[in-house]
Write a protein that holds these residues in place. Structure first.
Motif, mmCIF file in Angstrom:
data_model
loop_
_atom_site.group_PDB
_atom_site.id
_atom_site.type_symbol
_atom_site.label_atom_id
_atom_site.label_comp_id
_atom_site.label_asym_id
_atom_site.label_seq_id
_atom_site.Cartn_x
_atom_site.Cartn_y
_atom_site.Cartn_z
ATOM 1 N N HIS A 197 -1.110 8.824 -8.629
ATOM 2 C CA HIS A 197 -1.965 8.653 -9.818
ATOM 3 C C HIS A 197 -1.150 8.733 -11.098
ATOM 4 C CE1 HIS A 197 -4.941 9.169 -12.898
ATOM 5 N NE2 HIS A 197 -4.532 10.411 -13.124
ATOM 6 N N ALA A 202 -8.685 3.558 -7.626
ATOM 7 C CA ALA A 202 -9.789 2.792 -7.038
ATOM 8 C C ALA A 202 -11.060 2.996 -7.859
ATOM 9 C CB ALA A 202 -10.027 3.208 -5.583
ATOM 10 N N GLU A 237 -8.166 1.496 3.491
ATOM 11 C CA GLU A 237 -8.214 2.927 3.788
ATOM 12 C C GLU A 237 -9.252 3.305 4.849
ATOM 13 O OE1 GLU A 237 -6.068 2.828 -0.138
ATOM 14 O OE2 GLU A 237 -7.588 1.659 0.902
ATOM 15 N N GLU A 256 -4.509 -0.865 -6.241
ATOM 16 C CA GLU A 256 -4.665 0.058 -7.355
ATOM 17 C C GLU A 256 -3.561 -0.150 -8.395
ATOM 18 O OE1 GLU A 256 -6.070 4.152 -6.104
ATOM 19 O OE2 GLU A 256 -5.464 3.311 -4.178
ATOM 20 N N LEU A 270 -14.562 -1.208 -0.620
ATOM 21 C CA LEU A 270 -14.196 0.169 -0.288
ATOM 22 C C LEU A 270 -14.796 0.650 1.029
ATOM 23 C CD1 LEU A 270 -14.591 1.709 -3.860
ATOM 24 C CD2 LEU A 270 -12.465 1.081 -2.716
ATOM 25 N N PRO A 311 -10.668 7.930 2.412
ATOM 26 C CA PRO A 311 -11.386 7.277 1.318
ATOM 27 C C PRO A 311 -10.385 6.651 0.360
ATOM 28 C CG PRO A 311 -11.181 9.607 0.854
ATOM 29 C CD PRO A 311 -10.542 9.391 2.213
ATOM 30 N N SER A 312 -10.829 5.676 -0.395
ATOM 31 C CA SER A 312 -10.027 5.116 -1.481
ATOM 32 C C SER A 312 -10.275 5.970 -2.718
ATOM 33 C CB SER A 312 -10.416 3.664 -1.752
ATOM 34 O OG SER A 312 -10.145 2.869 -0.618
ATOM 35 N N GLY A 315 -4.494 -1.638 -0.647
ATOM 36 C CA GLY A 315 -4.577 -0.204 -0.834
ATOM 37 C C GLY A 315 -4.002 0.212 -2.173
ATOM 38 N N ALA A 316 -2.984 1.075 -2.127
ATOM 39 C CA ALA A 316 -2.342 1.509 -3.370
ATOM 40 C C ALA A 316 -1.768 0.327 -4.134
ATOM 41 C CB ALA A 316 -1.243 2.525 -3.058
ATOM 42 N N GLY A 367 0.807 -1.212 0.000
ATOM 43 C CA GLY A 367 0.000 0.000 0.000
ATOM 44 C C GLY A 367 0.834 1.251 0.000
ATOM 45 N N MET A 385 -8.634 -3.066 0.354
ATOM 46 C CA MET A 385 -8.541 -1.612 0.384
ATOM 47 C C MET A 385 -8.765 -1.168 1.829
ATOM 48 S SD MET A 385 -7.881 -0.757 -2.755
ATOM 49 C CE MET A 385 -8.154 1.006 -2.758
ATOM 50 N N GLY A 428 -13.297 -2.347 3.924
ATOM 51 C CA GLY A 428 -11.849 -2.424 4.010
ATOM 52 C C GLY A 428 -11.311 -3.771 4.445
#
Length: 270
Positions: free
Chosen positions: A97, A155, A144, A124, A171, A150-151, A120-121, A75, A142, A174
């Protein structure tokens, strides 16, 4: 023979590189090497990942494989995020991103080799890749909501990948899920025994290497557009992609190879 580029050199202030880019023939392999932190994505690692993706794209490989030492990716780095203010938070998440978008916009198919965890990340990162293989001991989630966040960013792909109802479960709650459940809902493409993960990834890479790189690049670009277009425009984008394919020699070349594989059977001509 491998050529190594330590893509994180200009970003990582520590003595160890956090991302490694290797080339094996026409395959680029990007490896997260921040093993002591479960390959958590801090700003330095994220920047290094984006740099590695960009460098690999410049060499025009046939396939890219993304993996992590020890685990795939645990993550985003909570130690960094804990100290962020609103402006810093925006810079952090935009940087992440941009790295994930670079993967989605890479002209070659990108295969995720998921070992241990994609959280998490890291999840993604997984859904930003085109294809995926996971070991049967991997976990996905996820988390978060458990840290007051928030995700966000990639996501947004989850409803497209697993459907809106299942995305809400991931989401809002979690909770982690195992590899079998991830495969069942379409979050990961293939699950194999953990000991066979590298072999399975290599087999998928070999299959991709046998296909037309021009067709794969057009298909990847088209799938990316489908995510952002209503159906009628998505169909028109497909027509344009089909026309563009005939601007290369790929259809004729690959069709001739197809017929050769059919042991001399010639196509019927009306």
């Amino acid at each position: 023979m491998y050529q190594s580029v330590f893509a994180s050199g200009r970003y990582d202030s520590g003595p160890m590189s956090c991302v490694r880019l290797d080339f094996e023939g026409d395959v680029a392999r990007i490896t997260l090497t921040r093993r002591s932190r479960a390959n958590a994505l801090d700003s330095a690692t994220t920047a290094a990942l984006r740099e590695a993706v960009g460098e690999s794209a410049a060499t025009r490989p046939r396939v890219v494989v993304i993996s992590g030492e020890g685990v795939f990716c645990g993550g985003a780095d909570l130690r960094e995020m804990e100290g962020l203010d609103p402006a810093g938070a925006e810079r952090f998440i935009r940087g992440l991103h941009e790295a994930l978008l670079a993967i989605r916009e890479h002209p070659a198919p990108v295969v995720a080799e998921v070992r241990g965890a994609a959280l998490g990340a890291g999840l993604e990162l997984l859904v930003s890749c085109d294809l995926s293989v996971a070991g049967d001991d991997a976990i996905f989630g996820m988390p978060e909501p458990h840290v007051g966040l928030p995700s966000v960013i990639e996501a947004a792909l989850l409803p497209h990948v697993v459907g809106l109802v299942r995305a809400r479960e991931l989401l809002f709650l979690g909770d982690p899920i195992d590899a079998a459940e991830a495969a069942r809902i379409g979050l990961v493409g293939e699950v194999v025994p953990a000991a066979d993960l590298e072999t399975a990834v290599n087999a998928k890479v070999e299959r991709l290497q046998k296909l037309s790189p021009e067709a794969l690049a057009l298909q990847k670009r088209l799938i990316g557009r489908w995510l952002n277009l209503p159906l009628d425009q998505a169909v028109e984008a497909g027509v344009s992609a089909f026309r563009a394919a005939y601007g290369t020699d790929a259809p004729k070349r690959e069709m001739q190879k197809f017929w050769r594989r059919r042991k001399g059977i010639e196509p019927t001509r009306e």
